[in-house]
Write a protein that holds these residues in place. Sequence first.
Motif, PDB file in Angstrom:
ATOM      1  N   PHE A 156       8.356   4.872  -2.469  1.00 41.94           N
ATOM      2  CA  PHE A 156       7.483   5.703  -3.304  1.00 41.94           C
ATOM      3  C   PHE A 156       6.781   6.801  -2.495  1.00 41.94           C
ATOM      4  O   PHE A 156       5.823   7.410  -2.995  1.00 41.94           O
ATOM      5  N   GLU A 157       7.248   7.065  -1.293  1.00 43.43           N
ATOM      6  CA  GLU A 157       6.623   8.083  -0.444  1.00 43.43           C
ATOM      7  C   GLU A 157       7.656   9.106  -0.014  1.00 43.43           C
ATOM      8  O   GLU A 157       7.912   9.324   1.179  1.00 43.43           O
ATOM      9  N   ALA A 158       8.263   9.767  -0.986  1.00 45.90           N
ATOM     10  CA  ALA A 158       9.306  10.757  -0.699  1.00 45.90           C
ATOM     11  C   ALA A 158       8.731  11.962   0.030  1.00 45.90           C
ATOM     12  O   ALA A 158       7.640  12.436  -0.281  1.00 45.90           O
ATOM     13  N   GLY A 159       9.498  12.457   1.002  1.00 41.42           N
ATOM     14  CA  GLY A 159       9.101  13.665   1.713  1.00 41.42           C
ATOM     15  C   GLY A 159       8.049  13.394   2.776  1.00 41.42           C
ATOM     16  O   GLY A 159       7.642  12.265   3.022  1.00 41.42           O
ATOM     17  N   ILE A 201       0.841  -1.192   0.000  1.00 39.14           N
ATOM     18  CA  ILE A 201       0.000   0.000   0.000  1.00 39.14           C
ATOM     19  C   ILE A 201       0.877   1.244   0.000  1.00 39.14           C
ATOM     20  O   ILE A 201       1.614   1.503   0.957  1.00 39.14           O
ATOM     21  N   VAL A 202       0.800   2.017  -1.079  1.00 39.87           N
ATOM     22  CA  VAL A 202       1.544   3.267  -1.204  1.00 39.87           C
ATOM     23  C   VAL A 202       0.553   4.421  -1.122  1.00 39.87           C
ATOM     24  O   VAL A 202      -0.433   4.458  -1.869  1.00 39.87           O
ATOM     25  N   PHE A 203       0.804   5.365  -0.203  1.00 36.39           N
ATOM     26  CA  PHE A 203      -0.040   6.551  -0.120  1.00 36.39           C
ATOM     27  C   PHE A 203       0.463   7.598  -1.119  1.00 36.39           C
ATOM     28  O   PHE A 203       1.675   7.873  -1.195  1.00 36.39           O
ATOM     29  N   THR A 204      -0.468   8.168  -1.869  1.00 35.91           N
ATOM     30  CA  THR A 204      -0.159   9.213  -2.838  1.00 35.91           C
ATOM     31  C   THR A 204      -1.082  10.400  -2.583  1.00 35.91           C
ATOM     32  O   THR A 204      -1.929  10.361  -1.697  1.00 35.91           O
ATOM     33  N   ALA A 205      -0.937  11.448  -3.390  1.00 35.60           N
ATOM     34  CA  ALA A 205      -1.790  12.618  -3.211  1.00 35.60           C
ATOM     35  C   ALA A 205      -3.206  12.376  -3.700  1.00 35.60           C
ATOM     36  O   ALA A 205      -4.158  12.965  -3.191  1.00 35.60           O
ATOM     37  N   ASN A 206      -3.365  11.503  -4.692  1.00 37.70           N
ATOM     38  CA  ASN A 206      -4.660  11.178  -5.288  1.00 37.70           C
ATOM     39  C   ASN A 206      -4.403  10.095  -6.335  1.00 37.70           C
ATOM     40  O   ASN A 206      -3.260   9.649  -6.497  1.00 37.70           O
TER      41      ASN A 206
END
Length: 418
Positions: free
Chosen positions: A283-286, A89-94
Amino acid sequence: MTGIDVETIRKDFPILAREVHGKPLVYLDSANSAQKPQAVIDAEADFYARHYANVSRAVHTLGSEATNAFESARDTVAAFLNAPSRDEIVFTANITAALNLLAYAFSNATTFLGAERFRIGAGDEIVVTEMEHHSNIVPWQLLAQRTGATLRWIPLTEDGRLVESAIDDVITDRAKIVSVVHQSNALGTINPVERIVARAKAVGAYSIIDAAQSAPHLPLDVQALGADFVAFTGHKLYGPSGVGVLWGRYDLLKDLPPFLGGGEMIETVTMEGSTYAEPPHRFEAGTPMIAQAVALGTAVDYVTGIGKDAIRAHEHELTAAALEGLRSIPDLRIIGPAHNVERGATISFVVPGVHPHDVAQLLDEQGIAVRAGHHCARPVCVRYGVPATTRASFGIYNTLDEVDALVAGVRKVKEVFA
């Protein structure tokens, strides 16, 4: 109505108590963005008020609480999708960010050691459908331009479904990526994604499912779907804006090149080069969308508590009533499946002689919120020869009385423009 206690559910959504132009709000724009239950609003506010700190960076109490809440939301989403591992599970902005992540990661594979299987170039093909949202067209157009690959698409029938005979014709052994929408945001069509995924697998292509519209409405089991990647967005799932999810098979994520570089996504950094963290952190930079992810976990729990099967049955009933009512209006044209089979709770229509924006404006004056435009799916409008459509979309909080209000409202629009 079906077994859902709609009146109790409606009390969970404070915005539904307000009026618009002196009339009770009838919100029929959930395909654009769903409203938020109080539990989701409270979860985000409580995190900021009592637990806020950055995640995975501090050993103090607030840092630990924030990290635990953030990672607990990851667990909740993994269970919601029936994912084999939380690390998928990768969290992204949308969902737009999730699909762009994949498109740029594929292009980064050109020079990334160990990512040979993701490399794409001249002679390779990327396949989408003619009903895609722009977010599932433009990133792949850009990838094709960067790499020399060719973009192809599965066409549409007159009634808003995929030309099934074209699936095998378009997805050939030259296909490297097949990215398709599960449920159309413009047509309501539910696509045969299992068949498409199976075809992609048979020719050795990676399969990607845009589940932005299906995640709030349909059971979503990534293992049953069999796809390589699935993405959705929080704000359509009764959660906050600013957070989305990319699920991917772990064996793929561990070899996929990173998209963004920065803090948290690294293993080691020297002036000469860097190595990268294992998924999902690669994949969750910053600093991530911490409070939004926490509130998304609450939204997932809310939807799960009601039950996807119950939600599907409720919305199926609303859609059936709306289709019947709208079809009874002379000359009105439904853009998409006219019958309630393999379609979701989204209906686009055209009132002859009246621009969709005028329809939406007059409905708004009656307190009814719908969307007008091409819904970020302009190729659909081109396919059916219309500049735009009016779209009504339903959610768990809508009622048959609101369906009646929509039909009566459209009839009034026709009278005004008669």
